[in-house]
Design a protein around this motif. Structure first.
Motif, PDB file in Angstrom:
ATOM      1  N   GLY A 106       2.617   2.659  14.511  1.00 51.78           N
ATOM      2  CA  GLY A 106       2.337   1.558  15.192  1.00 51.78           C
ATOM      3  C   GLY A 106       3.749   1.289  15.912  1.00 51.78           C
ATOM      4  O   GLY A 106       3.761   0.669  16.977  1.00 51.78           O
TER       5      GLY A 106
ATOM      6  N   ASP B   1      -4.863  -4.088  10.893  1.00 53.48           N
ATOM      7  CA  ASP B   1      -5.926  -3.390  10.785  1.00 53.48           C
ATOM      8  C   ASP B   1      -6.890  -3.250   9.465  1.00 53.48           C
ATOM      9  O   ASP B   1      -7.075  -2.785   8.508  1.00 53.48           O
ATOM     10  CB  ASP B   1      -5.004  -1.783   9.789  1.00 53.48           C
ATOM     11  CG  ASP B   1      -4.027  -2.426   8.748  1.00 53.48           C
ATOM     12  OD1 ASP B   1      -4.252  -3.466   8.408  1.00 53.48           O
ATOM     13  OD2 ASP B   1      -3.265  -1.400   8.423  1.00 53.48           O
TER      14      ASP B   1
ATOM     15  N   TYR C 177       4.018   6.598   1.761  1.00 55.23           N
ATOM     16  CA  TYR C 177       2.856   6.726   2.614  1.00 55.23           C
ATOM     17  C   TYR C 177       2.709   5.615   3.620  1.00 55.23           C
ATOM     18  O   TYR C 177       2.482   5.800   4.901  1.00 55.23           O
ATOM     19  CB  TYR C 177       1.392   6.944   1.862  1.00 55.23           C
ATOM     20  CG  TYR C 177       0.273   7.069   2.520  1.00 55.23           C
ATOM     21  CD1 TYR C 177      -0.129   8.205   2.963  1.00 55.23           C
ATOM     22  CD2 TYR C 177      -0.537   5.933   3.043  1.00 55.23           C
ATOM     23  CE1 TYR C 177      -1.387   8.598   3.500  1.00 55.23           C
ATOM     24  CE2 TYR C 177      -1.717   6.085   3.725  1.00 55.23           C
ATOM     25  CZ  TYR C 177      -2.141   7.576   4.054  1.00 55.23           C
ATOM     26  OH  TYR C 177      -3.232   7.558   4.705  1.00 55.23           O
ATOM     27  N   VAL C 178       2.820   4.357   3.054  1.00 57.88           N
ATOM     28  CA  VAL C 178       2.618   3.258   4.014  1.00 57.88           C
ATOM     29  C   VAL C 178       3.689   3.388   5.238  1.00 57.88           C
ATOM     30  O   VAL C 178       3.395   2.719   6.310  1.00 57.88           O
ATOM     31  CB  VAL C 178       2.539   1.992   3.123  1.00 57.88           C
ATOM     32  CG1 VAL C 178       2.709   0.583   4.043  1.00 57.88           C
ATOM     33  CG2 VAL C 178       1.536   1.678   2.030  1.00 57.88           C
TER      34      VAL C 178
ATOM     35  N   ARG D  30      -6.136  -2.986   5.596  1.00 61.89           N
ATOM     36  CA  ARG D  30      -5.981  -1.749   4.984  1.00 61.89           C
ATOM     37  C   ARG D  30      -4.619  -1.208   4.354  1.00 61.89           C
ATOM     38  O   ARG D  30      -4.297  -1.124   3.255  1.00 61.89           O
ATOM     39  CB  ARG D  30      -6.556  -0.733   6.113  1.00 61.89           C
ATOM     40  CG  ARG D  30      -6.707   0.984   5.548  1.00 61.89           C
ATOM     41  CD  ARG D  30      -7.647   1.589   6.494  1.00 61.89           C
ATOM     42  NE  ARG D  30      -6.469   2.010   7.740  1.00 61.89           N
ATOM     43  CZ  ARG D  30      -6.759   1.591   8.761  1.00 61.89           C
ATOM     44  NH1 ARG D  30      -7.797   0.792   9.141  1.00 61.89           N
ATOM     45  NH2 ARG D  30      -5.700   2.218   9.612  1.00 61.89           N
ATOM     46  N   THR D  31      -3.381  -1.415   5.215  1.00 66.52           N
ATOM     47  CA  THR D  31      -2.213  -1.151   4.877  1.00 66.52           C
ATOM     48  C   THR D  31      -1.806  -2.070   3.656  1.00 66.52           C
ATOM     49  O   THR D  31      -1.037  -1.871   2.881  1.00 66.52           O
ATOM     50  CB  THR D  31      -1.231  -1.312   6.192  1.00 66.52           C
ATOM     51  OG1 THR D  31      -1.587  -0.435   6.855  1.00 66.52           O
ATOM     52  CG2 THR D  31       0.108  -0.861   5.688  1.00 66.52           C
TER      53      THR D  31
ATOM     54  N   SER E  19      -0.822  -6.788   8.723  1.00 70.49           N
ATOM     55  CA  SER E  19      -2.082  -6.054   8.408  1.00 70.49           C
ATOM     56  C   SER E  19      -3.319  -6.990   8.613  1.00 70.49           C
ATOM     57  O   SER E  19      -4.437  -6.581   8.431  1.00 70.49           O
ATOM     58  CB  SER E  19      -2.204  -5.566   6.727  1.00 70.49           C
ATOM     59  OG  SER E  19      -3.298  -4.731   6.634  1.00 70.49           O
TER      60      SER E  19
ATOM     61  N   GLU F 126      -7.265   5.108   1.726  1.00 68.27           N
ATOM     62  CA  GLU F 126      -7.359   4.486   3.195  1.00 68.27           C
ATOM     63  C   GLU F 126      -8.656   5.052   3.742  1.00 68.27           C
ATOM     64  O   GLU F 126      -9.275   4.147   4.399  1.00 68.27           O
ATOM     65  CB  GLU F 126      -6.150   4.764   3.825  1.00 68.27           C
ATOM     66  CG  GLU F 126      -6.057   4.304   5.220  1.00 68.27           C
ATOM     67  CD  GLU F 126      -4.686   4.564   5.992  1.00 68.27           C
ATOM     68  OE1 GLU F 126      -4.495   3.680   6.879  1.00 68.27           O
ATOM     69  OE2 GLU F 126      -3.837   5.603   5.663  1.00 68.27           O
TER      70      GLU F 126
ATOM     71  N   ALA G 191       2.904   6.872   7.665  1.00 73.91           N
ATOM     72  CA  ALA G 191       1.544   7.268   7.979  1.00 73.91           C
ATOM     73  C   ALA G 191       0.922   5.757   8.606  1.00 73.91           C
ATOM     74  O   ALA G 191       0.098   6.091   9.672  1.00 73.91           O
ATOM     75  CB  ALA G 191       0.500   7.401   6.599  1.00 73.91           C
ATOM     76  N   ASP G 192       1.344   4.584   8.063  1.00 68.73           N
ATOM     77  CA  ASP G 192       0.845   3.338   8.645  1.00 68.73           C
ATOM     78  C   ASP G 192       1.749   2.564   9.566  1.00 68.73           C
ATOM     79  O   ASP G 192       1.163   1.965  10.386  1.00 68.73           O
ATOM     80  CB  ASP G 192       0.270   2.637   7.483  1.00 68.73           C
ATOM     81  CG  ASP G 192      -1.077   2.963   6.877  1.00 68.73           C
ATOM     82  OD1 ASP G 192      -1.799   3.822   7.759  1.00 68.73           O
ATOM     83  OD2 ASP G 192      -1.274   3.034   5.759  1.00 68.73           O
ATOM     84  N   LEU G 193       2.829   2.517   9.268  1.00 72.29           N
ATOM     85  CA  LEU G 193       3.914   1.614  10.002  1.00 72.29           C
ATOM     86  C   LEU G 193       4.428   2.252  11.144  1.00 72.29           C
ATOM     87  O   LEU G 193       4.424   1.616  12.191  1.00 72.29           O
ATOM     88  CB  LEU G 193       4.871   0.946   9.029  1.00 72.29           C
ATOM     89  CG  LEU G 193       4.305   0.000   7.845  1.00 72.29           C
ATOM     90  CD1 LEU G 193       5.249  -0.622   7.145  1.00 72.29           C
ATOM     91  CD2 LEU G 193       3.175  -1.100   8.291  1.00 72.29           C
TER      92      LEU G 193
END
Length: 263
Positions: free
Chosen positions: A228, A111, A219-220, A114-115, A170, A82, A223-225
């Motif tokens: 948000g 993003d 992780y997704v 990225r995700t 994404s 990432e 850390a990402d979803l």
């Protein structure tokens, strides 16, 4: 048909069928539903990780510490990936362009893919192991292979729906989301063919490959979803998020734990 033909056909048709069914659901969703459906994607990813893959990884595992280390290493790899995607995106922008891009990202929720790219990479590892499992089943018996293929297609559908939602959220277009999901899905064919010729060698690598796959899902989602989702603090929207996360988890549990517990 030869055993190899059965393996290739099952991997290929399974990939196309599961992705097509997931695409029908995800693509029919209205644009304003995507942010809510991200909650379903979180549930599907975490459900697949903790209710499906992790139990398989540690059940009868003679080297649990090695598997845990690969999961931890996978989390670090996806963090670095990432960072690399962030650096690549911002390296060619001026400070003003970067500030404008960040403002647009906050407003749209995208993003810059990225995700989505991390989902594609992680899903490719998972699909590869599905191909190996299908090949092993067909090498044992054709009927077992067919039942195994159907079960894998069934438990892939809710996860693929989540993957499509993440790709769209994404910033992927519907066409690119479909294309890259198919590309990722083709790794199951590669896994099936390689396993047919070298099953014993490939089988030994399944725990390590699945460790990377589960690391990408965790992780997704975390850390990402989930960060948000915290941008919305309204009670009604928050309850929707909890409900759809639970729905994503329940869909994985229903298919894997109730309908096809042996896969």
């Amino acid at each position: 048909m030869s055993t190899l033909a059965y393996i290739v056909a099952s991997c290929l048709l399974g990939t196309v069928l599961s992705i097509a069914l997931a695409a029908v659901v995800a693509f029919r969703a209205k644009a304003r539903w995507i942010s809510t459906l991200v909650s379903y994607a979180v549930g599907a990813l975490l459900g697949a990780a903790f209710l499906d893959i992790l139990p398989h990884l540690f059940e009868g595992n003679s080297h649990p510490a090695r598997t845990a280390a690969f999961i931890l290493f996978g989390l670090l790899v996806f963090f670095m990936l990432e960072k690399l995607l962030l650096w690549r995106h911002h390296h060619h922008q001026s400070d003003e362009e970067e500030a404008e891009a960040e403002a647009q990202m906050r407003e749209s929720g995208h993003d810059h893919g990225r995700t989505g790219w991390m989902i594609i990479f992680g899903d490719a590892f998972h699909n590869f192991t599905d191909g190996v499992i299908i090949a092993g089943a067909f090498l044992a018996d054709v009927k077992i292979g067919l039942v195994t293929s159907l079960a894998i297609i069934a438990h892939e559908i809710p996860q693929e729906i989540g993957d499509f939602v993440v790709l769209l959220h994404s910033g992927f277009t519907k066409r690119s989301a479909l294309f890259w999901n198919l590309v990722s899905g083709m790794s199951s064919v590669a896994g099936g063919v390689i396993a047919y010729f070298a099953l014993s060698h490939v089988t030994d690598l399944i725990p390590d490959i699945l460790a990377f796959a589960v690391a990408s899902m965790i992780y997704v989602a975390v850390a990402d979803l989930i960060p948000g989702l915290h941008k919305t603090t309204a009670v009604k929207e928050s309850l929707y998020q909890v409900a759809f996360i639970a729905l994503g988890i329940a869909s994985i549990w229903l298919i894997h734990g109730v309908l096809f517990p042996e896969i």
